[in-house]
Write an enzyme that holds these catalytic residues in place. Structure first.
Site, PDB file in Angstrom:
ATOM      1  N   GLU A 246       1.343   4.443   7.352  1.00 66.72           N
ATOM      2  CA  GLU A 246       0.293   3.957   6.466  1.00 66.72           C
ATOM      3  C   GLU A 246      -0.320   5.095   5.644  1.00 66.72           C
ATOM      4  O   GLU A 246      -0.173   6.278   6.000  1.00 66.72           O
ATOM      5  CB  GLU A 246      -0.806   3.292   7.316  1.00 66.72           C
ATOM      6  CG  GLU A 246      -0.324   2.109   8.140  1.00 66.72           C
ATOM      7  CD  GLU A 246      -0.058   0.851   7.307  1.00 66.72           C
ATOM      8  OE1 GLU A 246       0.396   0.957   6.150  1.00 66.72           O
ATOM      9  OE2 GLU A 246      -0.306  -0.248   7.820  1.00 66.72           O
TER      10      GLU A 246
ATOM     11  N   ASN B  88       0.829  -1.220   0.000  1.00 67.33           N
ATOM     12  CA  ASN B  88       0.000   0.000   0.000  1.00 67.33           C
ATOM     13  C   ASN B  88       0.860   1.267   0.000  1.00 67.33           C
ATOM     14  O   ASN B  88       0.355   2.360   0.210  1.00 67.33           O
ATOM     15  CB  ASN B  88      -0.946   0.007   1.212  1.00 67.33           C
ATOM     16  CG  ASN B  88      -0.191   0.027   2.539  1.00 67.33           C
ATOM     17  OD1 ASN B  88       1.042   0.032   2.560  1.00 67.33           O
ATOM     18  ND2 ASN B  88      -0.920   0.047   3.637  1.00 67.33           N
TER      19      ASN B  88
END
Ligand code: F6R
Length: 274
Positions: A157, A150
């Site tokens: 993140e 990702n």
């Protein structure tokens, strides 16, 4: 301020991109980059990553140490991240990973090893102390990074701040699923981690990011050729003054400017090659 010679050629690209056939060859190039840093600096400070990607690199470094080519005696290290709540001896903790795959097999001095303490009573204080310690050591000379599917680096993140510092973060569901492969079950993956922030990583003097396999190809494309966006945290490295991406064929498969990256590598000055 005049540009340092080392910066001149590299400024042709947002990142220096080195593509090799497979993970083994990526490990060899990456090890040469680390070895060069160790040989050039009297007291080198390395930033280290865990996960499957740097294993080849650690294997090569151990080999270079065994043959007497490099030593880690004068080296200080800072790991990127650690799970919150996992004891240091837990088989899936990054403390254990580093001891098994690297520190236990080279001449690192224990007092020069730094890994965020996910078991600390006061996690916030531990994060702040980590930042202070990096600063006291003069900053990181070479930061090794992997990339999540990702686009995360460290455990930063998507949709997190691109100037964050070492802090307690929540893993995305995507990463919990990806990292489930290291645990018996994805449900065992801790939800919280301590990670250096993107801002911390960006202060390293040189970043070396490695990626191998198809699963990383979309994130690699976004990191190198996409827009800078919190949706792909690694894209922040486009603003870094010196990042080298070492990729295998599969991870590089979606890149549009491969011919140009190869051309630049072919035409580097001898002192710029690895
Ligand atoms: C690990 C870390 C992570 C990993 C990334 C890729 O210290 O910071 O960003 O580098 O999740 O992991 P692997 O290499 O296992 O695919």
């Amino acid at each position: 301020m005049p540009l340092k010679a080392d910066t001149i050629c590299r400024d042709m690209l947002v990142m220096e991109v080195i593509i090799r056939k497979n993970g083994e060859e990526c490990g060899l190039v990456a090890a040469r980059i680390v070895a060069k840093c160790l040989q050039e600096k009297e007291k080198p400070v390395l930033g280290l990553a865990t996960g499957s990607t740097p294993l080849q690199l650690y294997g090569e470094l151990i080999e270079l140490y065994r043959t007497g080519t490099i030593s880690f005696k004068e080296c200080t290290t800072f790991n990127l991240d650690e799970y919150v709540g996992l004891d240091h001896s837990h088989p899936k903790s990054y403390h254990r990973y580093m001891a098994d795959n690297f520190f236990g097999r080279v001449d690192m001095c224990a007092e020069n090893i730094n890994i965020p303490d996910g078991t600390a009573e006061d996690l916030r204080q531990t994060c702040q102390e980590y930042e202070t310690k990096i600063e006291q050591c003069g900053g990181i000379d070479l930061q090794i990074l992997g990339i999540g599917s990702n686009g995360h680096i460290g455990f930063n993140e998507p949709m997190g701040s691109l100037s964050s510092r070492t802090w307690i973060k929540i893993l995305s569901k995507n990463t919990i699923k990806d990292n489930g492969r290291f645990f018996k079950d994805a449900r065992e993956v801790p939800r919280h981690v301590i990670t250096m922030g993107i801002g911390t990583i960006m202060e390293a003097r040189h970043c070396l990011i490695m990626a191998c396999g198809w699963k990383k190809s979309e994130a690699v494309k976004a990191m190198i050729e996409g827009s800078v966006t919190a949706q792909w945290p690694a894209s922040a490295l486009q603003f870094h003054r010196r990042t080298t991406a070492v990729l295998d064929e599969e991870a590089a498969s979606l890149l549009s400017h491969r011919e140009h990256y190869a051309w630049v590598e072919e035409n580097m000055m001898p002192w710029q090659t690895y």
